[in-house]
Enzyme design. Structure first.
Site, PDB file in Angstrom:
ATOM      1  N   LYS A  74      -0.252  -3.576  -5.670  1.00  6.78           N
ATOM      2  CA  LYS A  74      -1.583  -4.171  -5.472  1.00  6.78           C
ATOM      3  C   LYS A  74      -2.565  -3.527  -6.466  1.00  6.78           C
ATOM      4  CE  LYS A  74      -0.201  -5.226  -0.831  1.00  6.78           C
ATOM      5  NZ  LYS A  74      -0.567  -5.605   0.526  1.00  6.78           N
ATOM      6  N   GLU A 102      -2.989 -12.246  -0.084  1.00  6.51           N
ATOM      7  CA  GLU A 102      -4.283 -11.722  -0.561  1.00  6.51           C
ATOM      8  C   GLU A 102      -4.861 -12.614  -1.659  1.00  6.51           C
ATOM      9  OE1 GLU A 102      -2.880  -7.720  -1.217  1.00  6.51           O
ATOM     10  OE2 GLU A 102      -2.627  -7.516   0.950  1.00  6.51           O
ATOM     11  N   GLU A 126       6.345 -13.195   4.372  1.00  5.60           N
ATOM     12  CA  GLU A 126       5.434 -12.106   4.727  1.00  5.60           C
ATOM     13  C   GLU A 126       4.462 -12.597   5.791  1.00  5.60           C
ATOM     14  OE1 GLU A 126       5.061  -8.916   1.509  1.00  5.60           O
ATOM     15  OE2 GLU A 126       3.611 -10.460   1.033  1.00  5.60           O
ATOM     16  N   GLY A 181       0.169  -4.508   5.756  1.00  7.09           N
ATOM     17  CA  GLY A 181      -0.746  -3.371   5.751  1.00  7.09           C
ATOM     18  C   GLY A 181      -1.243  -2.970   7.129  1.00  7.09           C
ATOM     19  N   ASN A 192       5.118  -3.759  -4.565  1.00  5.42           N
ATOM     20  CA  ASN A 192       3.857  -4.398  -4.958  1.00  5.42           C
ATOM     21  C   ASN A 192       2.757  -3.348  -4.851  1.00  5.42           C
ATOM     22  OD1 ASN A 192       1.541  -5.907  -5.189  1.00  5.42           O
ATOM     23  ND2 ASN A 192       1.815  -7.045  -3.253  1.00  5.42           N
ATOM     24  N   SER A 198       4.569  -4.223   6.099  1.00  6.16           N
ATOM     25  CA  SER A 198       4.731  -2.890   6.688  1.00  6.16           C
ATOM     26  C   SER A 198       6.180  -2.392   6.682  1.00  6.16           C
ATOM     27  CB  SER A 198       4.154  -2.856   8.112  1.00  6.16           C
ATOM     28  OG  SER A 198       2.756  -3.127   8.075  1.00  6.16           O
ATOM     29  N   HIS A 214       0.741 -14.671  -2.997  1.00  5.26           N
ATOM     30  CA  HIS A 214       0.564 -13.600  -2.010  1.00  5.26           C
ATOM     31  C   HIS A 214      -0.627 -13.938  -1.111  1.00  5.26           C
ATOM     32  CE1 HIS A 214      -0.302  -9.701  -0.254  1.00  5.26           C
ATOM     33  NE2 HIS A 214       0.938  -9.358  -0.568  1.00  5.26           N
TER      34      HIS A 214
HETATM   35  P1  PGA Z   1       2.580  -3.644   3.044  1.00  3.44           P
HETATM   36  O1  PGA Z   1       2.319  -4.866   2.018  1.00  3.44           O
HETATM   37  O2  PGA Z   1       4.009  -3.202   2.826  1.00  3.44           O
HETATM   38  O3  PGA Z   1       1.573  -2.607   2.683  1.00  3.44           O
HETATM   39  O4  PGA Z   1       2.399  -4.206   4.418  1.00  3.44           O
HETATM   40  C1  PGA Z   1       3.298  -5.827   1.758  1.00  3.44           C
HETATM   41  C2  PGA Z   1       2.787  -6.849   0.788  1.00  3.44           C
HETATM   42  O5  PGA Z   1       1.599  -7.195   0.854  1.00  3.44           O
HETATM   43  O6  PGA Z   1       3.523  -7.345  -0.084  1.00  3.44           O
END
Ligand code: PGA
Length: 255
Positions: free
Chosen positions: A13, A102, A171, A177, A11, A216, A100
Site C-alpha cells: 500500500k 481501497e 478480499e 486491515g 501489498n 488480515s 483493490h
Molecule cells: P491486510 O490487507 O492484510 O492488511 O488486511 C490486505 C489487502 O488489502 O490486500
C-alpha cells in the site's frame, strides 16, 4: 499459468521507504532462495515510486517477482499523476493489483474502469491480480455471492480478458486491515463460487485462474487459510511489511 503454483503476494500500500526496501528485501530473497521451492511464487508490490529500486536490489535473477498496486488503462498520455502498465512492465514488474477495494472506495473505480485496466495490463504483459469482495453491509444482508458474481461478470464477461493471464483475489472488505478473518466455510464457499463463475464466463480455461484470499492474513493464520479448498495463495497487506512475518507466511504455503 498452472494453478498448482501458490502465490504469496505482498501489498505494501502507501508504505515503505528506501530504507525499508534495504531492510526487507534481502531476508525475503534469502527465504525464497533457501526454501528451494519452485511451487510457491512470492510477489512484492511496493509503491510505484520504489519499483525501480526494488528491481535493482533484487537483481535480474531474483525468484521474487514485482508488481504494481494499480495502473492506468492507457499506455501513455495526458494523465497527470498516473502510472501506465507499460511503465510498470518497463521497470521490472510482472504483476499489477487491480480493483483493490481501497481504489474502489477512495478513487471511485467502477467495474468498467477496472475492466479496461485489466485488458491494458494484460496487453502490456502484466498479470493482473483482480480484487473482488463484499462490504460488511452486503455480507450482513446475505448478498456476498451475488456481489462476487456481479463484480466478476461486469469486469470479465465480455471478450477481451485472458483467464490464463489473470489472478483473482477474494478480499472481503470487512476483513482488510481489521484483524477479522472470514471463516473456513466463508472462504470455501466464496472461492467455490468464484471458480464456478470463472468457468461459466471462460469455459474450461476458467479452471486455471488462481484464486487468492486476502484480508488480515498473518503468519499465525496463513497455514489454515491456505489449507482451505480452492485457495491458491494469499494477498497480504500489513503483514507484508515485516520481513520475518512475511517470510513465515511464505513458508506456511508449504515451501
Ligand atoms: P491486510 O490487507 O492484510 O492488511 O488486511 C490486505 C489487502 O488489502 O490486500
Amino acid at each position: 499459468m498452472p494453478n498448482s503454483l501458490k502465490y504469496i503476494v505482498g501489498n505494501w500500500k502507501m508504505n515503505g521507504s528506501k530504507a525499508a526496501l534495504a531492510e526487507l528485501l534481502p531476508p525475503l530473497a534469502d527465504c525464497v532462495h533457501n526454501s528451494g521451492s519452485d511451487r510457491i511464487k512470492m510477489v512484492l508490490c511496493p509503491p510505484a515510486l520504489y519499483v525501480a529500486d526494488a528491481a535493482k536490489l533484487l537483481g535480474q535473477k531474483s525468484p521474487i517477482a514485482l508488481g504494481g498496486q494499480d495502473c492506468h488503462a492507457e499506455s501513455s498520455g495526458a494523465f497527470t499523476g498516473d502510472v501506465s502498465p507499460v511503465m510498470l512492465a518497463d521497470m521490472g514488474c510482472s504483476y499489477v493489483i487491480l480493483g483493490h477495494s481501497e481504489r474502489r472506495q477512495y478513487h471511485g473505480e467502477t467495474e468498467s474502469v477496472i475492466r479496461k485496466k485489466i485488458i491494458a495490463a494484460q496487453k502490456a504483459g502484466l498479470i493482473p491480480i483482480f480484487c473482488i469482495g463484499e462490504t460488511l453491509a452486503q455480507r450482513e444482508s446475505g448478498h456476498t455471492l451475488d456481489v462476487l458474481s456481479r463484480q466478476l461478470n461486469d469486469c470479465a464477461a465480455e471478450k477481451g480478458i485472458d483467464p490464463e493471464k489473470l489472478i483473482v483475489a477474494y478480499e472481503p472488505v470487512w476483513a482488510i486491515g481489521t484483524g477479522r478473518n472470514a471463516t473456513a466455510t466463508d472462504i470455501t464457499s466464496a472461492h467455490g463460487h468464484i471458480r464456478s463463475q470463472l468457468q461459466s464466463i471462460f469455459g474450461p480455461q476458467g479452471a486455471q485462474t488462481p484464486i487468492l484470499y486476502g484480508g488480515s492474513v498473518k503468519a499465525d493464520n496463513a497455514k489454515d487459510i491456505m489449507a482451505q479448498r480452492g485457495v491458491d495463495g494469499v494477498l497480504v497487506g500489513g503483514a507484508s511489511l515485516k520481513a520475518q512475518e512475511f517470510a513465515a507466511i511464505y513458508l506456511a504455503a508449504g515451501a
